[in-house]
Design an enzyme around this catalytic site. Structure first.
Site, PDB file in Angstrom:
ATOM      1  N   CYS A   1       5.575 -43.382 -71.794  1.00 43.73           N
ATOM      2  CA  CYS A   1       4.798 -42.160 -71.577  1.00 43.73           C
ATOM      3  C   CYS A   1       5.150 -41.490 -70.262  1.00 43.73           C
ATOM      4  O   CYS A   1       4.685 -40.381 -69.984  1.00 43.73           O
ATOM      5  CB  CYS A   1       3.307 -42.454 -71.659  1.00 43.73           C
ATOM      6  SG  CYS A   1       2.792 -42.961 -73.301  1.00 43.73           S
TER       7      CYS A   1
ATOM      8  N   CYS B   1     -10.269 -41.205 -77.418  1.00 44.95           N
ATOM      9  CA  CYS B   1      -8.818 -41.218 -77.613  1.00 44.95           C
ATOM     10  C   CYS B   1      -8.250 -39.819 -77.418  1.00 44.95           C
ATOM     11  O   CYS B   1      -8.877 -38.828 -77.788  1.00 44.95           O
ATOM     12  CB  CYS B   1      -8.475 -41.681 -79.026  1.00 44.95           C
ATOM     13  SG  CYS B   1      -9.273 -43.226 -79.490  1.00 44.95           S
TER      14      CYS B   1
ATOM     15  N   LYS C   1      -6.413 -35.782 -73.282  1.00 45.39           N
ATOM     16  CA  LYS C   1      -7.552 -35.763 -74.192  1.00 45.39           C
ATOM     17  C   LYS C   1      -7.574 -34.469 -75.008  1.00 45.39           C
ATOM     18  O   LYS C   1      -7.719 -34.497 -76.228  1.00 45.39           O
ATOM     19  CB  LYS C   1      -8.848 -35.896 -73.389  1.00 45.39           C
ATOM     20  CG  LYS C   1     -10.116 -35.820 -74.216  1.00 45.39           C
ATOM     21  CD  LYS C   1     -10.380 -37.132 -74.896  1.00 45.39           C
ATOM     22  CE  LYS C   1     -11.328 -36.982 -76.067  1.00 45.39           C
ATOM     23  NZ  LYS C   1     -10.752 -36.296 -77.201  1.00 45.39           N
TER      24      LYS C   1
ATOM     25  N   HIS D   1      -0.997 -34.935 -76.415  1.00 52.28           N
ATOM     26  CA  HIS D   1      -0.060 -35.910 -75.849  1.00 52.28           C
ATOM     27  C   HIS D   1       1.199 -36.069 -76.689  1.00 52.28           C
ATOM     28  O   HIS D   1       1.387 -37.071 -77.367  1.00 52.28           O
ATOM     29  CB  HIS D   1      -0.778 -37.251 -75.675  1.00 52.28           C
ATOM     30  CG  HIS D   1       0.043 -38.288 -74.963  1.00 52.28           C
ATOM     31  ND1 HIS D   1       1.081 -37.977 -74.092  1.00 52.28           N
ATOM     32  CD2 HIS D   1      -0.026 -39.650 -74.986  1.00 52.28           C
ATOM     33  CE1 HIS D   1       1.614 -39.094 -73.636  1.00 52.28           C
ATOM     34  NE2 HIS D   1       0.965 -40.119 -74.158  1.00 52.28           N
TER      35      HIS D   1
END
Lengths: 390, 470
Positions: free
Chosen positions: A83, A206, A331, A335
């Protein structure tokens, strides 16, 4: 070691709309982000002397970037580092400029996750013995949440409420981000009562799984002056890779050493001793709400085990002492793995230039970005610091 | 004289019983979890039988079942590796017939008597399926029994044997059949069980110069409870001579059944008892054992009774039906299809994945799983001793309950386990009730089947709550 502080500058940035970009290919997203960055810097594709392409799963080489942008047979390196991929592409680009090899370079990150047909993260892994448990990312971080609550004597109800405040804050910020994947308010109660995904984390704990791309044009401060007055300077770049925490019986699961080490390296380069005081805003890797909570402590914003007190006090809201994830974070902004780091830099860049619209902070001069890739016990972490010119 | 020096058993944690919605029977039967099969249960019974005994003393392993996961590929070798036995041992799968367990036992006794082996591990394990809601499903159970056959320290000496072989088609499964088939039961009882077992038992008595009243306990195969009592009576035994067949608690565990009854008899045994084991299938094997004085001091693991006493009744028949692929579930929409594991990687990682060896650093003593070429504590290179963690107790350090991982067993319990001698692993937990998963829970490791892809049955270790007897 002289460090990176004030040796490179960002003169242009672009960021695609994030979200479920059914109609756009990875290459379309690259064009969207890179051409915004070219226009922002006032350059053309032919001015780029070298490029770094960050992507985890969308491309295997640098070639698709040359094909999409029609770059002129320049060197292109594809970077993958979990990431932290985009920030690491950015970091390598910075070092090439600082080394005096190139004058103007492009760092771009992209990810196309929504072609998989699955609502969660569906990245294929290499064939092996295939005996490791199928631990999706929510469960990886749930392991940390369970232990964090236990270690600090936090009840499930109180812990859920703290996490819900983090998610609700980021959703609020996201409503002011036109390019964010999700742009609606979600209340603390909605977060706390959402369906369970991986105990104790629910749906709104998530982050989004999104498509997107982001790009940066990097040059020297001397050249930057010839392009614009409000260029942004790189103040520090820290990267830490740890891969054996899980094998250590003494690791607590409630702090991530990679974040501690990467931030300390960046703080040292930038000459920061009190991060909570020095840093005006932070874009951190809130893949899950518990991650953001632990990051507050690992970055030195909150004492160990006490971050929930700062959450309750509103320390990290737009109006707070250290606003965190001002654009909605992973959030809400979403992502797309290989793009997220440069998307964070995009937000810091816009905030330092005073161009962040409804979410604009008052005169920030020093901003931080943070990415955490992998899983508790085995992370790649990048921390970058950016400042306005003196 | 050759005989039994140790015994063990395994009964899965779960039961179908009167509390299970949709299960139309008053009695209970044992049910293998979705990740158990004859191989995994055999490993559990093997661990129970070894119970701390030297694994390096075992010279052979015979595995008996009618439900091997492979048609071509030995299962005994998987079990021997999971049990961390030596490489220079003989192994065989003895299959295809319900009396395979006693056949394996007799072969082991013959090897030890002939002197070709000193200690042979015999494991019988079965998980047969009857058609949904049918009699075979109702009367069946899943389980395993294990014995060490040896010349030394025996708790029960061999006391003769007798075998009948007769080609008989009363119960069968063809290749590819999921469920057991059988012919009309009146024929199967009269011309099968009663006639053949009568001939076998009387043949044994005549050969050994014994009479029925010499027998202390009879471990008798029979497919259901009602006929079990009738059959024992037909053979001339008094009710007090008959080892409790455990119908209503365990069920007919196929190949393992008469041997689990023998294990039960040994658990309750006293010196100088004649124990008779009678199996059935294409004939019959009769094996006699005479208990020795050593049985008084013999230590054993949980055994049949310990495992039976630590059961949990399923909420519904539906859960069982999903586990057995009788009730198909849609798991494909959640996660990408699993890829075939690399056979090369499976082979290369056999020590860590199947033997479940970690490493203890010879320089600093730090235990790590899997074993590391470079020590995580002191960075010493290639200087560690293997340590078997499969039979080490552990404690849950942290956990997650995953509702989206795409498993039959939702929520999937993922746990970080710290082992007593050191070493930590992240693994799945199985045989768990959701509310018992918590930090500090005492666990043990259990060999389970993760999935079947490309015809490869991929086994690995999972944590389970400790199965101590109540």
């Amino acid at each position: 070691m002289s460090g990176i502080k004030d040796r490179v500058a960002v003169i242009g940035m672009g960021c695609s709309k994030f979200g479920e970009r059914w109609d756009s290919s990875s290459s379309d997203l690259l064009v969207e982000a890179a051409h915004e960055a070219f226009a922002d810097a006032g350059i053309e594709g032919k001015d780029v002397q070298a490029a770094w392409l960050g992507t985890v799963a969308s491309f295997r080489t640098g070639q698709p970037l040359a094909a999409a942008l029609k770059l002129d047979y320049i060197p292109i390196t594809r970077v993958e580092n979990a990431c932290a991929t985009a920030t690491d592409a950015f970091r390598n680009a910075c070092y090439a400029v600082a080394a005096g090899i190139y004058d103007i370079v492009l760092a771009v990150g992209v990810e196309k996750l929504k072609d998989s047909g699955f609502s969660g993260l569906a990245v294929a892994e290499a064939a092996g013995a295939d005996v490791n448990p199928p631990v999706p990312p929510p469960s990886q971080f749930a392991l940390a949440a369970t232990r964090y609550f236990h270690e600090h004597g936090i009840s499930y109800e109180d812990g859920k409420m703290t996490l819900a405040q983090i998610a609700s804050k980021n959703h609020h910020n996201g409503t002011m981000s036109p390019k964010a994947h999700f742009q609606r308010e979600v209340s603390v109660e909605q977060v706390a009562n959402a369906p369970m995904v991986a105990w104790p984390l629910g749906l709104y704990d998530c982050c989004g799984v999104s498509d997107g791309a982001a790009a940066a044009i990097i040059t020297t401060p001397e050249i930057a002056k010839t392009f614009r007055d409000d260029y942004v300077l790189v103040k520090g770049l820290g990267l830490s890779v740890g891969a054996y925490g899980i094998m250590r019986s003494d690791w607590d699961f409630t702090h991530f050493p990679e974040t501690v080490r990467a931030s300390q390296a960046a703080y040292q380069e930038a000459g920061i001793s009190d991060p909570r005081k020095a840093i005006d805003m932070a874009m951190v890797h809130d893949c899950f709400t518990i991650t953001e909570l632990i990051i507050y402590e690992d970055l030195g914003f909150s004492p160990k085990g006490r971050a929930s007190e700062d959450v309750a006090a509103g320390t990290f809201t737009l109006e707070g002492e250290v606003p965190v994830n001002t654009d909605g974070g992973l959030k809400c902004f979403g992502h797309p793995i290989g793009a997220s780091g440069i998307r964070m830099i995009y937000e810091v860049y816009k905030q330092l230039q005073g161009k962040a619209g409804g979410r604009q902070l008052k005169d920030p001069t020093l901003g931080l970005t943070h990415n955490l890739g992998g899983r508790p016990g085995s992370f790649t972490c990048s921390v970058a610091l950016f400042g306005t010119r003196d | 004289m050759a005989g039994i020096s140790s015994f063990g058993a395994y009964v899965p944690r779960y039961r179908l019983g009167s509390e299970s919605v949709g299960w139309e029977s008053a009695g209970q039967r044992s049910v293998a979890n979705f990740d158990e099969d004859s191989v995994s249960m055999a490993v559990a019974a093997g661990i129970d039988c070894l119970n701390g005994r030297g694994r390096n003393l075992i010279d052979g392993l015979l595995f008996a079942t009618t439900t091997p996961p492979y048609a071509e590929k030995q299962c005994a070798s998987i079990i021997a590796t999971a049990l961390d036995l030596r490489r220079d041992i003989f192994t065989a799968d003895i299959t295809d017939v319900l009396r395979a367990g006693t056949t394996a036992m007799k072969s082991a006794l013959d090897s030890v008597t002939a002197g070709s082996a000193k200690n042979v591990l015999v494991i019988a394990s079965d998980s047969r399926q009857g058609a949904p809601k049918g009699e075979a499903e109702r009367n069946s159970g899943d389980g395993a029994a294990a014995f060490i056959i040896s010349n030394e320290d025996v708790i029960a000496e061999q006391a003769g044997s007798y075998t009948i072989t007769e080609n008989m088609m009363d119960t069968w499964r063809s290749a590819g059949d999921q469920f057991v088939r059988s012919w009309e039961d009146r024929f199967a009882i009269e011309e099968g069980l009663e006639r053949i077992l009568g001939e076998a038992v009387s043949g044994y008595m005549k050969k050994e110069g014994l009479v029925v009243t010499d027998v202390a306990k009879l471990a008798l195969y029979c497919p259901d409870a009602r006929r079990h009592g009738q059959l024992a009576g037909h053979l001339g035994f008094q009710p007090e001579q008959v080892q409790d067949p455990l119908f209503g608690r365990l069920g007919n565990t196929g190949v393992a059944f008469p041997l689990m009854l023998l294990a039960s008899a040994l658990e309750d045994g006293s010196p100088d008892q004649l124990l008779l084991t009678v199996s059935y299938g294409d004939g019959s094997d009769v094996l006699g054992f005479k208990t020795t004085t050593s049985i008084k001091d013999a230590e054993h693991g949980l055994g049949v009774s310990g495992y039976l006493d630590s059961g949990v009744v399923l909420d519904s028949y539906e859960t069982y039906a999903k586990w057995r692929d009788v009730w198909l579930t849609d798991s494909s929409s959640r996660r990408p299809q699993a890829q075939s594991p690399s056979v090369t990687a499976l082979w290369r990682e056999s020590e860590q994945n199947i033997r479940f060896h970690g490493g203890t650093c010879n320089q600093c003593g730090y235990v790590q799983y899997p074993a590391q070429r470079v020590c995580v504590e002191c960075q010493a290179l290639d200087d560690y001793a293997p340590i078997r963690l499969s039979d080490q107790p552990g404690t849950v350090f942290t956990y997650s309950l995953d509702y989206l991982a795409g498993t039959v067993d939702t929520p999937l319990a993922i746990v970080v386990v710290d082992f007593e001698p050191g070493g930590r692993t992240l693994c799945m937990m199985t045989d768990r009730e959701v509310d018992e998963v918590q930090i500090g829970l005492k666990v043990e490791m259990s060999f389970r089947k993760l999935r079947v892809v490309n015809g490869i049955h991929n086994y690995y270790w999972k944590a389970i709550p400790r199965r101590k007897a109540k």
